[in-house]
Design a protein around this motif. Structure first.
Motif, PDB file in Angstrom:
ATOM      1  N   PRO A   1       5.019   0.135   8.420  1.00  0.00           N
ATOM      2  CA  PRO A   1       3.768   0.684   8.965  1.00  0.00           C
ATOM      3  C   PRO A   1       3.020   1.571   7.982  1.00  0.00           C
ATOM      4  O   PRO A   1       1.792   1.523   7.904  1.00  0.00           O
ATOM      5  N   LEU A   2       3.738   2.360   7.207  1.00  0.00           N
ATOM      6  CA  LEU A   2       3.072   3.231   6.246  1.00  0.00           C
ATOM      7  C   LEU A   2       2.349   2.406   5.178  1.00  0.00           C
ATOM      8  O   LEU A   2       1.255   2.753   4.740  1.00  0.00           O
ATOM      9  N   ALA A   3       2.961   1.260   4.769  1.00  0.00           N
ATOM     10  CA  ALA A   3       2.372   0.424   3.724  1.00  0.00           C
ATOM     11  C   ALA A   3       1.123  -0.302   4.212  1.00  0.00           C
ATOM     12  O   ALA A   3       0.235  -0.641   3.423  1.00  0.00           O
ATOM     13  N   THR A   4       1.043  -0.562   5.519  1.00  0.00           N
ATOM     14  CA  THR A   4      -0.102  -1.307   6.057  1.00  0.00           C
ATOM     15  C   THR A   4      -1.118  -0.410   6.760  1.00  0.00           C
ATOM     16  O   THR A   4      -2.105  -0.915   7.298  1.00  0.00           O
ATOM     17  N   GLN A   5      -0.897   0.887   6.736  1.00  0.00           N
ATOM     18  CA  GLN A   5      -1.763   1.810   7.484  1.00  0.00           C
ATOM     19  C   GLN A   5      -3.231   1.665   7.087  1.00  0.00           C
ATOM     20  O   GLN A   5      -4.118   1.659   7.929  1.00  0.00           O
TER      21      GLN A   5
ATOM     22  N   VAL B   1       4.021  -6.234  -0.270  1.00  0.00           N
ATOM     23  CA  VAL B   1       3.272  -5.076   0.213  1.00  0.00           C
ATOM     24  C   VAL B   1       4.189  -3.868   0.360  1.00  0.00           C
ATOM     25  O   VAL B   1       3.846  -2.745  -0.011  1.00  0.00           O
ATOM     26  N   SER B   2       5.387  -4.101   0.898  1.00  0.00           N
ATOM     27  CA  SER B   2       6.332  -2.992   1.049  1.00  0.00           C
ATOM     28  C   SER B   2       6.819  -2.475  -0.309  1.00  0.00           C
ATOM     29  O   SER B   2       7.071  -1.283  -0.473  1.00  0.00           O
ATOM     30  N   LEU B   3       6.923  -3.369  -1.289  1.00  0.00           N
ATOM     31  CA  LEU B   3       7.421  -2.980  -2.603  1.00  0.00           C
ATOM     32  C   LEU B   3       6.347  -2.289  -3.437  1.00  0.00           C
ATOM     33  O   LEU B   3       6.600  -1.254  -4.058  1.00  0.00           O
ATOM     34  N   LEU B   4       5.114  -2.838  -3.439  1.00  0.00           N
ATOM     35  CA  LEU B   4       4.057  -2.363  -4.338  1.00  0.00           C
ATOM     36  C   LEU B   4       3.078  -1.406  -3.676  1.00  0.00           C
ATOM     37  O   LEU B   4       2.363  -0.679  -4.357  1.00  0.00           O
ATOM     38  N   ASN B   5       2.991  -1.450  -2.348  1.00  0.00           N
ATOM     39  CA  ASN B   5       2.095  -0.581  -1.591  1.00  0.00           C
ATOM     40  C   ASN B   5       0.642  -0.637  -2.083  1.00  0.00           C
ATOM     41  O   ASN B   5       0.036   0.389  -2.375  1.00  0.00           O
TER      42      ASN B   5
ATOM     43  N   PRO C   1     -13.892  -1.956  -8.418  1.00  0.00           N
ATOM     44  CA  PRO C   1     -13.530  -1.086  -9.543  1.00  0.00           C
ATOM     45  C   PRO C   1     -12.946   0.254  -9.129  1.00  0.00           C
ATOM     46  O   PRO C   1     -12.261   0.904  -9.929  1.00  0.00           O
ATOM     47  N   ASP C   2     -13.197   0.682  -7.890  1.00  0.00           N
ATOM     48  CA  ASP C   2     -12.682   1.979  -7.433  1.00  0.00           C
ATOM     49  C   ASP C   2     -11.326   1.872  -6.738  1.00  0.00           C
ATOM     50  O   ASP C   2     -10.781   2.889  -6.298  1.00  0.00           O
ATOM     51  N   VAL C   3     -10.795   0.660  -6.613  1.00  0.00           N
ATOM     52  CA  VAL C   3      -9.482   0.463  -5.995  1.00  0.00           C
ATOM     53  C   VAL C   3      -8.419   0.522  -7.082  1.00  0.00           C
ATOM     54  O   VAL C   3      -8.448  -0.255  -8.037  1.00  0.00           O
ATOM     55  N   SER C   4      -7.475   1.419  -6.941  1.00  0.00           N
ATOM     56  CA  SER C   4      -6.460   1.612  -7.982  1.00  0.00           C
ATOM     57  C   SER C   4      -5.280   0.668  -7.851  1.00  0.00           C
ATOM     58  O   SER C   4      -4.624   0.346  -8.846  1.00  0.00           O
ATOM     59  N   ASP C   5      -4.988   0.227  -6.616  1.00  0.00           N
ATOM     60  CA  ASP C   5      -3.798  -0.596  -6.382  1.00  0.00           C
ATOM     61  C   ASP C   5      -4.170  -1.803  -5.537  1.00  0.00           C
ATOM     62  O   ASP C   5      -4.492  -1.669  -4.349  1.00  0.00           O
ATOM     63  N   MET C   6      -4.135  -2.978  -6.145  1.00  0.00           N
ATOM     64  CA  MET C   6      -4.476  -4.192  -5.424  1.00  0.00           C
ATOM     65  C   MET C   6      -3.625  -5.361  -5.904  1.00  0.00           C
ATOM     66  O   MET C   6      -3.050  -5.336  -6.993  1.00  0.00           O
ATOM     67  N   LEU C   7      -3.558  -6.357  -5.059  1.00  0.00           N
ATOM     68  CA  LEU C   7      -2.815  -7.584  -5.359  1.00  0.00           C
ATOM     69  C   LEU C   7      -3.776  -8.746  -5.176  1.00  0.00           C
ATOM     70  O   LEU C   7      -4.422  -8.858  -4.130  1.00  0.00           O
TER      71      LEU C   7
ATOM     72  N   ILE D   1      -2.627  -5.232  -9.883  1.00  0.00           N
ATOM     73  CA  ILE D   1      -3.333  -4.067 -10.423  1.00  0.00           C
ATOM     74  C   ILE D   1      -2.656  -2.835  -9.837  1.00  0.00           C
ATOM     75  O   ILE D   1      -2.614  -2.656  -8.620  1.00  0.00           O
ATOM     76  N   SER D   2      -2.101  -1.995 -10.694  1.00  0.00           N
ATOM     77  CA  SER D   2      -1.411  -0.783 -10.253  1.00  0.00           C
ATOM     78  C   SER D   2      -1.921   0.389 -11.067  1.00  0.00           C
ATOM     79  O   SER D   2      -2.004   0.304 -12.301  1.00  0.00           O
ATOM     80  N   ASP D   3      -2.277   1.474 -10.377  1.00  0.00           N
ATOM     81  CA  ASP D   3      -2.868   2.637 -11.045  1.00  0.00           C
ATOM     82  C   ASP D   3      -4.079   2.240 -11.894  1.00  0.00           C
ATOM     83  O   ASP D   3      -4.317   2.795 -12.968  1.00  0.00           O
ATOM     84  N   GLY D   4      -4.832   1.246 -11.413  1.00  0.00           N
ATOM     85  CA  GLY D   4      -6.049   0.825 -12.080  1.00  0.00           C
ATOM     86  C   GLY D   4      -5.862  -0.099 -13.260  1.00  0.00           C
ATOM     87  O   GLY D   4      -6.833  -0.473 -13.914  1.00  0.00           O
ATOM     88  N   ARG D   5      -4.623  -0.503 -13.548  1.00  0.00           N
ATOM     89  CA  ARG D   5      -4.355  -1.341 -14.716  1.00  0.00           C
ATOM     90  C   ARG D   5      -3.616  -2.607 -14.326  1.00  0.00           C
ATOM     91  O   ARG D   5      -2.815  -2.624 -13.389  1.00  0.00           O
ATOM     92  N   LEU D   6      -3.894  -3.688 -15.066  1.00  0.00           N
ATOM     93  CA  LEU D   6      -3.178  -4.936 -14.870  1.00  0.00           C
ATOM     94  C   LEU D   6      -1.747  -4.784 -15.353  1.00  0.00           C
ATOM     95  O   LEU D   6      -1.501  -4.294 -16.460  1.00  0.00           O
ATOM     96  N   ARG D   7      -0.796  -5.200 -14.521  1.00  0.00           N
ATOM     97  CA  ARG D   7       0.623  -5.093 -14.874  1.00  0.00           C
ATOM     98  C   ARG D   7       1.200  -6.480 -15.103  1.00  0.00           C
ATOM     99  O   ARG D   7       1.196  -7.319 -14.208  1.00  0.00           O
TER     100      ARG D   7
END
Length: 411
Positions: A353-357, A318-322, A206-212, A225-231
């Protein structure tokens, strides 16, 4: 003459106030007044009407700062129930939950989604009614139904749109059919992977704002899930990665009619077909998992390669949605680290690299319950929204006034 409780009429905005109480934490009227900036009299009227609707209840007394200890109030999840439905290509899972998505009763069975909406929805209605009855609740307490379908769904209408593995389901009125069969509750329908993403997010992250969330089973799909909401995207088709073309697979036909789709080379069905050609007994994704768990090296290698193919598509996602988290679910994810290892191998190599850091790639924690939890969450969010709560209170006030007037005439 039956006694009628007339509800308070000063309830405008009670739905908004109720949102503060949905977390289950008891609060006093003074707490609510401080949080909203509303007058104590307004808070009292709204608390009274929410209590009359049984959406909240007294929850004991707070510590006194002098004088009588103030009463606290908290959300009452048992006020109503919802029916959660998770349909796959070959399975159906049903659960009755309370308004906090706690499962009260559940059942599952092997079904064929290809049997069509009349047979499948008829089965859901029959077993859904029985499941509600098994909890000791009347069917009138069923306020909403959440349904996940294994294909593209236009969320605004709840109708499947050209679903590849669901013949005869195109444009089926799933909402209308189920609502009529179950006595009129509101029915919401979405793609099954969207609901898996929602269920995993609510129950485990629940505390993760951006997940796939990625489902790897008979087919392949993802929920965002982007910014805590289903897209869901413009028409509800966001996340349909199973039909992205995989380089080097141009000669592999997919059930959607195209060639070289990710689903055609990396799904449980595709891996099972590959293993059959190698002489192994594998008909489904579950058979593939069983072979991997038994230590079959060919099955392990095939699943890891499927992970690599999946990783090649996920690297772009991952590169597109981060996202900060990628969760892998579905039956093939139960094959242990083989699938995850293949995915990680390619994603960490090819994504920025920034997206997978700080990216984590993990298997689902909710596992087989994830679709049910998501379907329940969708249904609950709808019926407990501010507007829906206000509509409920309006209807209850109107019914009370009608009943009272009728009682007076009769007297």
């Amino acid at each position: 003459m039956q006694d009628v409780v007339r509800l308070p009429t000063r309830h405008a905005g009670a739905g908004e106030l109720f949102q503060l109480l949905r977390d289950g934490r008891p609060r006093t009227r003074a707490d609510l007044a401080a949080a909203t900036g509303q007058a104590r009299s307004t808070i009292t009227a709204r608390v009274d009407v929410l209590m009359a609707a049984e959406l909240i209840a007294p929850a004991g007394e707070a510590s006194s700062t002098g004088g009588r200890p103030p009463t606290t109030f908290a959300f009452r999840p048992s006020a109503r129930v919802v029916l959660a439905v998770d349909l796959g290509a070959t399975h159906a899972r049903l659960a009755v939950t309370d308004l906090a998505s706690t499962v009260l009763a559940s059942t599952e069975a092997s079904i064929a989604i290809a049997d069509g909406p009349e047979a499948v929805l008829g089965w859901i209605a029959e077993h859904g009614r029985a499941l509600v009855a098994s909890t000791g609740r009347p069917l009138d307490d069923l306020v909403s139904v959440g349904v996940g379908l294994p294909g593209p769904v236009e969320h605004s209408t709840g109708r499947p749109i050209n679903p590849p593995i669901m013949p005869s389901w195109d444009d089926a009125d799933v909402r209308g059919i189920l609502s009529d069969a179950l006595g009129g509750p509101e029915v919401l329908v979405d793609n099954d992977v969207n609901l898996m993403a929602l269920g995993e997010h609510r129950s485990a992250w629940p505390d993760v704002s951006d997940m796939l969330f990625v489902k790897v089973a008979t087919g392949i799909g993802s929920g965002i899930i982007s910014d805590g909401r289903l897209r869901r995207g413009a028409q509800g088709a966001a996340g349909d990665i199973g039909h992205i073309a995989v380089p080097g697979a141009d000669d592999v036909p997919c059930r959607c009619g195209n060639l070289g789709c990710l689903e055609a080379v990396a799904s449980g069905r595709a891996v099972a077909e590959h293993l059959r050609r190698a002489g192994l007994d594998a008909q489904t994704g579950a058979d593939v998992v069983a072979l991997v768990r038994s230590g079959d090296l060919a099955a392990g290698r095939a699943v890891r390669q499927a992970g690599r193919e999946l990783g090649s598509v996920l690297a772009a996602c991952v590169s597109l949605l981060n996202p900060s988290l990628v969760v892998i679910g579905g039956v093939v994810a139960e094959a242990g680290e083989h699938l995850i290892a293949g995915i990680r191998e390619v994603v960490y190599q090819r994504s920025l690299p920034l997206a997978t850091q700080h990216l984590r790639i993990v298997t689902s924690q909710a596992r087989s319950q994830v679709g049910i939890l998501g379907a329940s969450a969708m249904a609950v969010d709808h019926v407990l929204s501010p507007a829906a709560v206000d509509r409920l209170l309006d209807a209850m006030v109107a019914d009370g006034e009608v009943a009272e007037a009728a009682g007076s005439d009769a007297g």
